[in-house]
Design a protein around this motif. Structure first.
Motif: not given
Length: 430
Positions: A260, A263, A266, A285, A292, A344, A348
């Motif tokens: 985090f 993110t 981001q 994004i 993700q 990602a 992620l």
């Protein structure tokens, strides 16, 4: 798991935690339980994510357009504090409950009813104060669903299958979180209708388990007598045999914090650090989110059953944390927008999918007390909340000290590595 050695015996390993499964070792949980966990997870996480990311900001645009940013920050902070307390409270109450519906179902039914009413009340809230108060009520009773729901797995699933069922629950969690924004985005101009739909959805979260996979009555089980020890056991942090419990908790905290830290910023990383315009950043994004979702679902669904088959948890959790660290270094050594998509995919997607699946099973393995499972799982869940709060704080400090975002990537990677070291020190689980 090994038993606790008798007094006087010497051993280099700590006593293993008590088993938390009420199911016979060879018992196979019904398929209905897996279905209930998926649907129940979707029906609580979806309304929560939709509300906090889209519907609440849209409602504040109508009620308090001049102070909406500050109010969102207030809701995040106050809501997190309320959630931390509620995790312990409802976990403890659930552990102590004796009823014909079992000890988890009554609280999930209560939580579903009050959270549904709270979302409906948000459609009528006409002031900032009313919105904050109602949101706190929602956050508090949301954990009457969540804390008992995650405890259903150690209650009813034998240890050899917990990785699989953790993955099942994780799939529902990830699908619900992804679907929430898709559905909520259709109600940006009319958040009232969005709140109504989410209120109906969460109203069914608790009843799903009661209808599809009802628990057995535990009305005849003895209830611990009210005493100082009972209060300390059920309403405080674990005190005995909890070394591995705290290693797991802080390992989880550091993993979530590292993720985090990036993110949470981001959008600004794309615009201020990588030089993209807002439209291009939004497209990137969206691409990250798609990558993700796909990879986290695939690897999360696979990792849990594989973990069960090989009988190991730590290697999957440690590997996912180290992969997260590697993925965080990619945008640092290659400061291009596409590097964030690599992050990602590896971090992620793959790392987070594996971690969310197997770490939950590891958490079950290190619970120190079978009689306080829901409360202790609630405490472990505080690591998720704490990491989400502290991650942006750490990056904010990095930005203020260095004047940019670049240094945040290796710092976050280092934090993930420290988390992996903590997990490696756990002795009572493989």
């Amino acid at each position: 798991m090994s038993s606790v050695p008798p007094p006087g015996d010497r051993t280099d390993a700590p006593a293993a935690p008590l088993s938390t499964s009420a199911a016979p070792v060879g018992a196979r949980p019904p398929l209905r339980l897996a279905v209930a966990l998926v649907i129940g997870g979707i029906l609580w996480i979806g309304p929560y994510i939709a509300s906090i990311t889209v519907l609440l900001p849209a409602r504040l645009e109508i009620v308090a357009p001049d102070s909406k940013v500050q109010v969102i920050a207030t809701l995040a902070i106050v809501g997190s504090i309320v959630a931390l307390l509620a995790n312990i409270v409802f976990g403890a109450f659930s552990d102590l409950t004796r009823s014909r519906l079992g000890k988890r179902t009554p609280w999930m039914l209560l939580g579903s009813a009050i959270t549904g009413l709270s979302l409906f009340a948000l459609t009528r809230a006409e002031s900032v104060t009313a919105i904050v108060v109602v949101w706190c009520v929602f956050q508090f009773f949301l954990n009457a669903i969540v804390a008992p729901l995650v405890a259903v797995i150690p209650d009813r699933v034998p240890e050899r299958m917990r990785g699989t069922y953790s993955a099942v629950y994780g799939v529902g969690f990830m699908v619900g979180a992804a679907a929430a924004n898709i559905v909520a985005s259709r109600f940006v101009a009319n958040p009232t209708d969005g709140f109504m739909i989410m209120a109906i959805a969460i109203l069914f979260s608790g009843p799903v388990l009661a209808l599809l996979a009802p628990d057995k009555s535990n009305a005849g089980e003895p209830r611990p007598a009210f005493s100082r020890d009972m209060l300390l056991t059920n309403f405080s942090f674990p005190r005995r045999g909890a070394r591995d419990f705290y290693l797991a908790m802080f390992g989880k905290l550091l993993f979530v914090l590292a993720m985090f830290a990036i993110t949470g910023y981001q959008l600004y990383i794309f615009t201020d650090h990588l030089g993209m315009d807002a439209v291009g950043a939004g497209a990137m994004i969206a691409t990250m989110a798609t990558v993700q979702l796909v990879l986290s679902l695939i690897f999360g669904a696979v990792a849990g059953p594989v973990s069960d088959r090989v009988g190991r948890r730590k290697i999957f959790v440690i590997g996912s944390m180290l992969l997260m660290a590697v993925s965080l270094l990619v945008p640092f050594v290659w400061p291009q927008p596409v590097a964030m998509v690599v992050f990602a995919a590896l971090g992620l997607g793959v790392a987070s999918g594996v971690f969310n699946s197997v770490d939950q099973a590891l958490n079950y393995d290190v619970l120190p007390n079978a009689e306080a499972a829901a409360k202790d799982l609630g405490i472990l869940n505080m690591a998720n909340t704490g990491g989400q709060i502290l991650g942006p704080v750490v990056m904010g400090v990095v930005i203020s000290v260095t004047g940019g975002y670049g240094a945040g990537f290796p710092i976050a990677a280092g934090i993930a590595v420290v988390g992996a070291v903590l997990i490696s020190r756990i002795r009572s689980a493989r």
